[in-house]
Design a protein around this motif. Sequence first.
Motif, PDB file in Angstrom:
ATOM      1  N   MET A 112       0.849  -1.180   0.000  1.00 56.81           N
ATOM      2  CA  MET A 112       0.000   0.000   0.000  1.00 56.81           C
ATOM      3  C   MET A 112       0.890   1.237   0.000  1.00 56.81           C
ATOM      4  N   THR A 113       0.481   2.217  -0.734  1.00 62.08           N
ATOM      5  CA  THR A 113       1.136   3.509  -0.749  1.00 62.08           C
ATOM      6  C   THR A 113       0.478   4.384   0.313  1.00 62.08           C
ATOM      7  N   PRO A 114       1.257   5.174   1.073  1.00 64.39           N
ATOM      8  CA  PRO A 114       0.620   6.070   2.048  1.00 64.39           C
ATOM      9  C   PRO A 114      -0.410   6.964   1.349  1.00 64.39           C
ATOM     10  N   THR A 115      -1.570   7.090   1.940  1.00 64.57           N
ATOM     11  CA  THR A 115      -2.632   7.886   1.332  1.00 64.57           C
ATOM     12  C   THR A 115      -3.659   8.281   2.371  1.00 64.57           C
ATOM     13  N   ASP A 116      -4.499   9.227   2.022  1.00 63.77           N
ATOM     14  CA  ASP A 116      -5.631   9.622   2.849  1.00 63.77           C
ATOM     15  C   ASP A 116      -6.898   9.080   2.205  1.00 63.77           C
ATOM     16  N   ALA A 117      -7.754   8.470   2.998  1.00 63.75           N
ATOM     17  CA  ALA A 117      -9.051   7.995   2.511  1.00 63.75           C
ATOM     18  C   ALA A 117     -10.093   9.061   2.834  1.00 63.75           C
ATOM     19  N   VAL A 146      -1.071   4.066   5.914  1.00 63.89           N
ATOM     20  CA  VAL A 146       0.373   4.027   5.711  1.00 63.89           C
ATOM     21  C   VAL A 146       0.780   2.658   5.179  1.00 63.89           C
ATOM     22  N   VAL A 147       2.008   2.563   4.694  1.00 61.09           N
ATOM     23  CA  VAL A 147       2.521   1.295   4.187  1.00 61.09           C
ATOM     24  C   VAL A 147       2.420   0.243   5.283  1.00 61.09           C
ATOM     25  N   GLY A 148       1.895  -0.915   4.938  1.00 63.41           N
ATOM     26  CA  GLY A 148       1.744  -1.999   5.894  1.00 63.41           C
ATOM     27  C   GLY A 148       0.363  -2.103   6.498  1.00 63.41           C
ATOM     28  N   ASP A 149      -0.464  -1.057   6.356  1.00 65.12           N
ATOM     29  CA  ASP A 149      -1.843  -1.149   6.847  1.00 65.12           C
ATOM     30  C   ASP A 149      -2.596  -2.205   6.045  1.00 65.12           C
ATOM     31  N   GLU A 150      -3.344  -3.021   6.735  1.00 65.51           N
ATOM     32  CA  GLU A 150      -4.211  -3.985   6.064  1.00 65.51           C
ATOM     33  C   GLU A 150      -5.615  -3.417   6.054  1.00 65.51           C
ATOM     34  N   VAL A 151      -6.251  -3.456   4.878  1.00 68.60           N
ATOM     35  CA  VAL A 151      -7.608  -2.945   4.737  1.00 68.60           C
ATOM     36  C   VAL A 151      -8.486  -4.011   4.105  1.00 68.60           C
ATOM     37  N   LEU A 203     -12.858   4.613  -7.755  1.00 67.25           N
ATOM     38  CA  LEU A 203     -12.479   4.562  -6.345  1.00 67.25           C
ATOM     39  C   LEU A 203     -12.888   3.237  -5.708  1.00 67.25           C
ATOM     40  N   VAL A 204     -12.210   2.911  -4.612  1.00 67.32           N
ATOM     41  CA  VAL A 204     -12.481   1.700  -3.854  1.00 67.32           C
ATOM     42  C   VAL A 204     -12.779   2.093  -2.415  1.00 67.32           C
ATOM     43  N   ARG A 205     -13.850   1.544  -1.847  1.00 62.90           N
ATOM     44  CA  ARG A 205     -14.218   1.794  -0.448  1.00 62.90           C
ATOM     45  C   ARG A 205     -13.515   0.746   0.400  1.00 62.90           C
ATOM     46  N   VAL A 206     -12.728   1.198   1.388  1.00 61.57           N
ATOM     47  CA  VAL A 206     -11.972   0.279   2.237  1.00 61.57           C
ATOM     48  C   VAL A 206     -12.296   0.521   3.701  1.00 61.57           C
ATOM     49  N   ARG A 207     -11.978  -0.500   4.504  1.00 57.99           N
ATOM     50  CA  ARG A 207     -12.148  -0.385   5.955  1.00 57.99           C
ATOM     51  C   ARG A 207     -10.861  -0.850   6.612  1.00 57.99           C
ATOM     52  N   ARG A 208     -10.405  -0.077   7.588  1.00 57.83           N
ATOM     53  CA  ARG A 208      -9.300  -0.466   8.460  1.00 57.83           C
ATOM     54  C   ARG A 208      -9.823  -0.342   9.884  1.00 57.83           C
ATOM     55  N   ALA A 256       2.073  -9.024   0.757  1.00 58.85           N
ATOM     56  CA  ALA A 256       2.218  -8.954   2.214  1.00 58.85           C
ATOM     57  C   ALA A 256       3.221  -7.862   2.557  1.00 58.85           C
ATOM     58  N   PRO A 257       3.024  -7.167   3.685  1.00 61.75           N
ATOM     59  CA  PRO A 257       3.981  -6.139   4.074  1.00 61.75           C
ATOM     60  C   PRO A 257       5.336  -6.778   4.387  1.00 61.75           C
ATOM     61  N   PRO A 258       6.432  -6.030   4.211  1.00 66.20           N
ATOM     62  CA  PRO A 258       7.747  -6.592   4.515  1.00 66.20           C
ATOM     63  C   PRO A 258       7.864  -6.911   5.996  1.00 66.20           C
ATOM     64  N   LYS A 259       8.636  -7.948   6.309  1.00 66.27           N
ATOM     65  CA  LYS A 259       8.838  -8.324   7.706  1.00 66.27           C
ATOM     66  C   LYS A 259       9.677  -7.271   8.406  1.00 66.27           C
ATOM     67  N   SER A 260       9.319  -6.988   9.624  1.00 60.97           N
ATOM     68  CA  SER A 260      10.065  -6.047  10.434  1.00 60.97           C
ATOM     69  C   SER A 260      11.278  -6.765  11.020  1.00 60.97           C
ATOM     70  N   ALA A 261      12.393  -6.039  11.174  1.00 59.44           N
ATOM     71  CA  ALA A 261      13.591  -6.609  11.786  1.00 59.44           C
ATOM     72  C   ALA A 261      13.318  -6.981  13.244  1.00 59.44           C
ATOM     73  N   ASP A 262      12.316  -6.352  13.851  1.00 58.46           N
ATOM     74  CA  ASP A 262      11.984  -6.613  15.250  1.00 58.46           C
ATOM     75  C   ASP A 262      11.020  -7.790  15.423  1.00 58.46           C
TER      76      ASP A 262
END
Length: 67
Positions: A1-6, A21-26, A35-40, A56-62
């Motif tokens: 996902m690209t950072p964006t405002d809904a 933001v990047v990594g948000d699942e909707v 347009l696409v209607r999404v829910r987070r 899938a979002p990239p794995k975090s080093a943590d």
Amino acid sequence: MTPTDATRWADPQSPVTVHLVVGDEVEVLATQGTLVRVRRGTDFGWVAPKVLTTDAPPKSADAPEPN
């Protein structure tokens, strides 16, 4: 996902309801025109489909390694 405002409504002049933001699942709820209607969680909004991905979002080093 690209950072964006809904936006609240499909009209681009409507107020922003959620910042994604990047990594948000909707969840994709509907498509209307370009347009696409999404829910987070409990937040809903309209975004351009080009900001979404099925990757899938990239794995975090943590993040712990799975057992």
